[in-house]
Structure formats: structure tokens, C-alpha cells
Design a protein around this motif. Structure first.
Motif, PDB file in Angstrom:
ATOM      1  N   TYR A 116       0.828  -1.210   0.000  1.00 45.15           N
ATOM      2  CA  TYR A 116       0.000   0.000   0.000  1.00 45.15           C
ATOM      3  C   TYR A 116       0.859   1.256   0.000  1.00 45.15           C
ATOM      4  O   TYR A 116       0.622   2.194  -0.770  1.00 45.15           O
ATOM      5  CB  TYR A 116      -0.927  -0.027   1.219  1.00 45.15           C
ATOM      6  N   TYR A 117       1.898   1.280   0.847  1.00 45.06           N
ATOM      7  CA  TYR A 117       2.747   2.464   0.931  1.00 45.06           C
ATOM      8  C   TYR A 117       3.522   2.670  -0.371  1.00 45.06           C
ATOM      9  O   TYR A 117       3.690   3.804  -0.827  1.00 45.06           O
ATOM     10  CB  TYR A 117       3.711   2.351   2.114  1.00 45.06           C
ATOM     11  N   ARG A 118       3.976   1.580  -0.985  1.00 46.96           N
ATOM     12  CA  ARG A 118       4.686   1.713  -2.259  1.00 46.96           C
ATOM     13  C   ARG A 118       3.745   2.184  -3.367  1.00 46.96           C
ATOM     14  O   ARG A 118       4.118   3.012  -4.198  1.00 46.96           O
ATOM     15  CB  ARG A 118       5.343   0.387  -2.641  1.00 46.96           C
ATOM     16  N   ALA A 119       2.536   1.640  -3.370  1.00 50.30           N
ATOM     17  CA  ALA A 119       1.563   2.058  -4.380  1.00 50.30           C
ATOM     18  C   ALA A 119       1.207   3.532  -4.218  1.00 50.30           C
ATOM     19  O   ALA A 119       1.016   4.253  -5.210  1.00 50.30           O
ATOM     20  CB  ALA A 119       0.302   1.196  -4.289  1.00 50.30           C
ATOM     21  N   LEU A 120       1.128   3.997  -2.980  1.00 47.60           N
ATOM     22  CA  LEU A 120       0.822   5.404  -2.727  1.00 47.60           C
ATOM     23  C   LEU A 120       1.918   6.301  -3.285  1.00 47.60           C
ATOM     24  O   LEU A 120       1.643   7.343  -3.891  1.00 47.60           O
ATOM     25  CB  LEU A 120       0.672   5.632  -1.219  1.00 47.60           C
ATOM     26  N   ALA A 121       3.171   5.876  -3.116  1.00 43.39           N
ATOM     27  CA  ALA A 121       4.288   6.654  -3.656  1.00 43.39           C
ATOM     28  C   ALA A 121       4.255   6.662  -5.178  1.00 43.39           C
ATOM     29  O   ALA A 121       4.514   7.697  -5.808  1.00 43.39           O
ATOM     30  CB  ALA A 121       5.608   6.080  -3.154  1.00 43.39           C
ATOM     31  N   VAL A 122       3.930   5.516  -5.787  1.00 44.67           N
ATOM     32  CA  VAL A 122       3.845   5.439  -7.250  1.00 44.67           C
ATOM     33  C   VAL A 122       2.752   6.359  -7.767  1.00 44.67           C
ATOM     34  O   VAL A 122       2.931   7.068  -8.766  1.00 44.67           O
ATOM     35  CB  VAL A 122       3.589   3.985  -7.696  1.00 44.67           C
ATOM     36  N   THR A 123       1.608   6.375  -7.093  1.00 42.44           N
ATOM     37  CA  THR A 123       0.514   7.262  -7.500  1.00 42.44           C
ATOM     38  C   THR A 123       0.944   8.723  -7.431  1.00 42.44           C
ATOM     39  O   THR A 123       0.642   9.522  -8.329  1.00 42.44           O
ATOM     40  CB  THR A 123      -0.719   7.043  -6.607  1.00 42.44           C
ATOM     41  N   ALA A 124       1.667   9.079  -6.374  1.00 41.05           N
ATOM     42  CA  ALA A 124       2.131  10.460  -6.239  1.00 41.05           C
ATOM     43  C   ALA A 124       3.126  10.824  -7.338  1.00 41.05           C
ATOM     44  O   ALA A 124       3.048  11.912  -7.928  1.00 41.05           O
ATOM     45  CB  ALA A 124       2.760  10.657  -4.861  1.00 41.05           C
ATOM     46  N   ILE A 125       4.052   9.920  -7.628  1.00 43.00           N
ATOM     47  CA  ILE A 125       5.064  10.192  -8.651  1.00 43.00           C
ATOM     48  C   ILE A 125       4.418  10.316 -10.029  1.00 43.00           C
ATOM     49  O   ILE A 125       4.715  11.245 -10.794  1.00 43.00           O
ATOM     50  CB  ILE A 125       6.132   9.078  -8.654  1.00 43.00           C
ATOM     51  N   THR A 126       3.530   9.383 -10.359  1.00 44.36           N
ATOM     52  CA  THR A 126       2.905   9.434 -11.679  1.00 44.36           C
ATOM     53  C   THR A 126       1.885  10.564 -11.761  1.00 44.36           C
ATOM     54  O   THR A 126       1.608  11.074 -12.852  1.00 44.36           O
ATOM     55  CB  THR A 126       2.235   8.093 -12.019  1.00 44.36           C
ATOM     56  N   GLY A 127       1.328  10.966 -10.610  1.00 37.81           N
ATOM     57  CA  GLY A 127       0.491  12.156 -10.601  1.00 37.81           C
ATOM     58  C   GLY A 127       1.295  13.376 -11.017  1.00 37.81           C
ATOM     59  O   GLY A 127       0.800  14.255 -11.735  1.00 37.81           O
ATOM     60  N   LEU A 128       2.545  13.409 -10.585  1.00 33.90           N
ATOM     61  CA  LEU A 128       3.455  14.480 -11.003  1.00 33.90           C
ATOM     62  C   LEU A 128       3.650  14.454 -12.513  1.00 33.90           C
ATOM     63  O   LEU A 128       3.597  15.489 -13.187  1.00 33.90           O
ATOM     64  CB  LEU A 128       4.798  14.317 -10.284  1.00 33.90           C
ATOM     65  N   GLY A 129       3.837  13.236 -13.067  1.00 34.21           N
ATOM     66  CA  GLY A 129       3.949  13.099 -14.511  1.00 34.21           C
ATOM     67  C   GLY A 129       2.692  13.567 -15.216  1.00 34.21           C
ATOM     68  O   GLY A 129       2.748  14.216 -16.262  1.00 34.21           O
ATOM     69  N   GLY A 130       1.532  13.236 -14.629  1.00 32.11           N
ATOM     70  CA  GLY A 130       0.267  13.696 -15.194  1.00 32.11           C
ATOM     71  C   GLY A 130       0.165  15.215 -15.211  1.00 32.11           C
ATOM     72  O   GLY A 130      -0.357  15.804 -16.167  1.00 32.11           O
ATOM     73  N   ASN A 131       0.676  15.855 -14.163  1.00 29.24           N
ATOM     74  CA  ASN A 131       0.693  17.322 -14.124  1.00 29.24           C
ATOM     75  C   ASN A 131       1.530  17.888 -15.270  1.00 29.24           C
ATOM     76  O   ASN A 131       1.122  18.838 -15.948  1.00 29.24           O
ATOM     77  CB  ASN A 131       1.266  17.820 -12.798  1.00 29.24           C
ATOM     78  N   PHE A 132       2.736  17.315 -15.482  1.00 26.22           N
ATOM     79  CA  PHE A 132       3.600  17.780 -16.558  1.00 26.22           C
ATOM     80  C   PHE A 132       2.918  17.620 -17.920  1.00 26.22           C
ATOM     81  O   PHE A 132       2.921  18.541 -18.745  1.00 26.22           O
ATOM     82  CB  PHE A 132       4.918  16.984 -16.554  1.00 26.22           C
ATOM     83  N   ILE A 133       2.356  16.426 -18.138  1.00 27.13           N
ATOM     84  CA  ILE A 133       1.743  16.143 -19.441  1.00 27.13           C
ATOM     85  C   ILE A 133       0.554  17.068 -19.684  1.00 27.13           C
ATOM     86  O   ILE A 133       0.404  17.650 -20.763  1.00 27.13           O
ATOM     87  CB  ILE A 133       1.310  14.669 -19.519  1.00 27.13           C
ATOM     88  N   ALA A 134      -0.314  17.185 -18.677  1.00 31.07           N
ATOM     89  CA  ALA A 134      -1.493  18.037 -18.832  1.00 31.07           C
ATOM     90  C   ALA A 134      -1.092  19.493 -19.039  1.00 31.07           C
ATOM     91  O   ALA A 134      -1.702  20.209 -19.853  1.00 31.07           O
ATOM     92  CB  ALA A 134      -2.403  17.908 -17.615  1.00 31.07           C
TER      93      ALA A 134
END
Length: 420
Positions: free
Chosen positions: A273-291
Motif C-alpha cells: 500500500y505504501y509503495r503504491a501510494l508513492a507510485v501514484t504520487a510520482i505518476t500524478g506528477l507526470g500527469g501534471n507535466f503532461i497536462a
């Protein structure tokens, strides 16, 4: 400081538009909402339930009541921002949230915890979020989408660092120590920074929106956009965009608060769960860049539609994950989709309806997302309790998210929000 009723900005390079400093303060304020957000509470859910001997369904019910009451804080905060300015409102709100979190860390009963969650939801998820978003909207117009993309990146990085840090403190020292540390950071960090560095608008320090550089025809067009709250509420686009953001809030809050339990049902240990939460945060950052990059070329409508379809796929995937790799892939889809939604939600209101009544309009949209986030955890907890599984709920949610993508494709959108 003020001179003749006008704020004086702290000394900085004349080449730096002060709005970027305000954006930094606004980003810190949004990160400060962590204890009032579902994902923040999710970090302490399991140890808190064990400590106070509360069931998950009872906790979800508490969360619903607390979030519904806390959502009312959105109603007046926009008016205060528009009338008093963000500087004083932000400082007082940060102090109130910090003191609430410190008191909550000492809770010894479900009743006291209910009061604590209610005020963290009210001052954090509701009031502080509205203030933070409105701050950026007050300083940017022509470059609002770019500013909001930068803002999204900064807060994504902030949350990406905060989640594992708070999670580590919870695991090593307990949830009470973690919550005390957050409370002190708000009282001794965010509140003083807000008072020293925030300024309520460019006009308050004699500056121009976006730092100037707008020709007269463009300035005339921008100044003409001053839709009232009533006008925004009569706009179909307001409801579709707010409903889309709210559905994301419902999904994110439900999964965020109960993610450890959801993954346990699928056979995974808590550390996943903790690793998945970190992955979501990191890829959310990628989503911000792309958007943020796409916003200069395509409409906010198209970005929102893409986000919703990605989220629908992620929900279907969550019902089937059976390996850790699949969990991380599902976390990636939720992160990217959420990153897209963030940029759209942060940018749309100011672009579509202007700056004059932005606090009120932003508050109305925020209360919808808060109410939806209140329903999410209870919906999933009750569904699991009655059916024995979360899986079928994800199918239903994916259909609703896809339906909103279709609505976004056809709703008339104000001219200012059609492109960046």
C-alpha cells in the motif's frame, strides 16, 4: 507591510513577478491540507482504528459526518477571500488547522476523534484548499494554465515527499507523534510564512495581473470576464466539470482511506500500500507535466475527457489486480488520471469565469468535491460489508466516470476555458 492601504511586497528582484512567490505560498498551503485530506487520514487509519477500537464501517460513518459538516466551511471562505484578501484568511486558517491537528493527536475516544476529523476536514480539505486555489487564480489570468501546471507539480512533489515521511513516522513512532509533528509544522511554519509572504492580489501591491505584457485588446477581453457565482451556477459547464472533479474525489477518497484493506482483500501485505501510494504520487506528477504541456495545444475539455477515461480503466483494473506489478500499473493509471484532473480543476474556474468572484465560484466547486469525498469511503465500506468484496463497486464507479467523460464531450464550455 502596508502603505496607505496598499500591501508592500517583500523586496525581491524586479524581474520576478510576485505572483510566483504567491504561488509558492499557495502550494505550501495545499500541502498543508494533508491532515484534512482522505489520503492523509489514510496514513493513520489502521493504527487509529486499533488504538480507539473503532470498526471500519463506523469510521467511514464518522468520516461522512465530519466531511459533510466540514464541507460547510467552503461556503463562507470564498466570500472572505474576495472581501478581506487571502493573506489574513490564510494565516488564521493555517493556525486553526494546526491547533486542531495538535488537539486531535491527543484524542482518546471516538467522540473526540469525530470532532477532530470534522475540524481538520473543515479547515484543511475545505477552507485551506479553497484559499490555496483562489490565491493562484487572483494573480494569473493569461498564464493561468501554466501557473496551475507549475502549482500542480510543486504540490505533487510536496505530497510525494510528505506521504512516505508521515508514513515512516507513523510506523516507527505512532500516529499521535506524526499528527503532533504536522500540527507544529502548520502553526510554526505555514502560518508565519503566509503572513510574511502572501499578498492578496496584484492590485494590492500596485502590480499587473501576469506581470503585465498583455496588449490592450487582450486586456480588454480579460477584464470583461467577471461572471458572478449565480452566472457560473447557471452554466452547464460548471456542473459537468465540478461533477467530474467530484467523482474523482469520491473515487480517490474511497480508495485512499481504505486502500490497505482493498489490497489486503486482493492478498497483498500492508507495505505494498505504501509503495503504491508513492507510485501514484510520482505518476500524478507526470500527469501534471503532461497536462500542463497539452493545455497549450488542446482544450481543457479534451484533457478532462482523457483523464476520466484513464480513471475508468484504472478502476476496472483495481478489481482484477493479482500481482504487485499489476498493483503498481493500476497506481500509475490513477496517478496520471488524477494529475490530469488536478490541472483542469485548478485552471478551469478562473479561465471560464474570471477573477472578480473567483473565491465564491471556487468555493462552490470545492464543496461539491468535499461532499463527494465524504461519500466515497462510506460507499466502499458499506458495499464491502454487504457483498463481501470491493470489486463490483469498482465496475459501477467506472461506468459513472465514463458517463461523465461523455458529458464533458458535449457540454458547452466558456470561451476562455477552451484552450490555454
Amino acid at each position: 507591510m502596508t502603505t496607505a492601504g496598499v500591501d508592500v511586497a517583500p523586496r525581491s528582484s524586479a524581474r520576478v513577478y510576485y505572483g510566483w512567490i504567491v504561488l509558492g505560498v499557495a502550494s505550501a498551503a495545499m500541502i498543508g491540507t494533508l491532515p484534512g485530506r482522505t489520503q492523509g487520514l489514510g496514513l493513520i487509519t489502521e493504527p487509529l482504528l486499533r488504538d480507539l477500537q473503532i470498526s471500519r464501517v463506523a469510521y467511514a460513518q464518522m468520516n461522512l459526518v465530519a466531511t459533510l459538516i466540514g464541507g460547510l466551511f467552503c461556503l463562507g471562505i470564498g466570500r472572505l477571500i474576495d472581501r478581506l484578501g487571502s493573506r489574513i484568511v490564510l494565516t488564521i486558517t493555517a493556525l486553526a488547522l494546526g491547533l486542531t491537528v495538535l488537539a486531535m493527536s491527543q484524542a482518546t475516544s471516538a467522540a473526540v476523534m469525530l470532532v477532530g476529523i470534522t475540524f481538520t476536514r473543515g479547515f484543511g480539505q475545505s477552507a485551506l484548499s479553497v484559499i490555496s486555489l483562489a490565491m493562484v487564480g487572483k494573480w494569473f489570468r493569461r498564464r493561468l494554465t501554466v501557473a496551475m501546471a507549475v502549482y500542480s507539480v510543486v504540490i505533487s512533489v510536496g505530497f510525494m515527499l510528505a506521504f512516505p515521511l508521515v508514513g515512516a513516522i507513523v510506523q516507527t513512532a505512532g500516529w499521535r507523534i506524526a499528527w503532533s509533528a504536522i500540527g507544529l509544522a502548520l502553526v510554526c511554519g505555514l502560518a508565519p510564512v503566509a503572513y510574511l509572504l502572501d499578498r492578496s492580489s496584484p492590485e494590492s501591491i500596485g502590480a499587473e495581473v501576469d506581470g503585465g505584457g498583455v496588449d490592450s485588446s487582450e486586456a480588454s477581453t480579460e477584464s470583461a470576464v467577471h461572471v458572478t457565482l449565480g452566472g457560473a451556477l447557471r452554466s452547464p459547464a460548471f456542473w459537468v466539470f465540478a461533477a467530474a472533479a467530484s467523482m474523482y474525489g469520491l473515487v480517490a477518497s474511497g480508495i485512499g482511506l481504505l486502500n490497505e484493506s482493498i489490497l489486503t482483500e486482493r492478498g497483498f501485505a500492508p507495505d505494498v500500500y505504501y509503495r503504491a501510494l508513492a507510485v501514484t504520487a510520482i505518476t500524478g506528477l507526470g500527469g501534471n507535466f503532461i497536462a500542463g504541456a497539452l493545455a497549450g495545444r488542446v482544450s481543457l475539455r479534451s484533457i478532462l475527457m482523457t483523464a476520466l477515461l484513464v480513471l475508468a480503466g484504472g478502476l476496472i483494473g483495481l478489481a482484477h489486480v493479482s500481482t504487485e506489478g499489476q498493483v503498481m500499473a493500476q497506481a500509475v493509471t490513477m496517478g496520471i488520471g488524477g494529475g490530469f484532473v488536478m490541472v483542469v480543476f485548478f485552471s478551469f474556474w478562473g479561465r471560464a469565469y474570471g477573477r472578480t468572484h473567483l473565491g465564491r465560484i471556487q468555493g462552490a466547486a470545492q464543496i461539491m468535491t468535499v461532499l463527494a469525498s465524504a461519500v466515497g469511503p462510506l460507499f466502499l465500506a458499506e458495499w464491502s460489508a454487504s457483498t463481501g468484496s470491493y470489486s463490483s463497486a469498482f465496475y459501477l464507479l467506472s461506468v459513472l466516470v465514463a458517463a461523465l467523460a461523455v458529458a464533458a464531450a458535449f457540454v458547452p464550455v466558456p470561451a476562455g476555458a477552451r484552450t490555454a
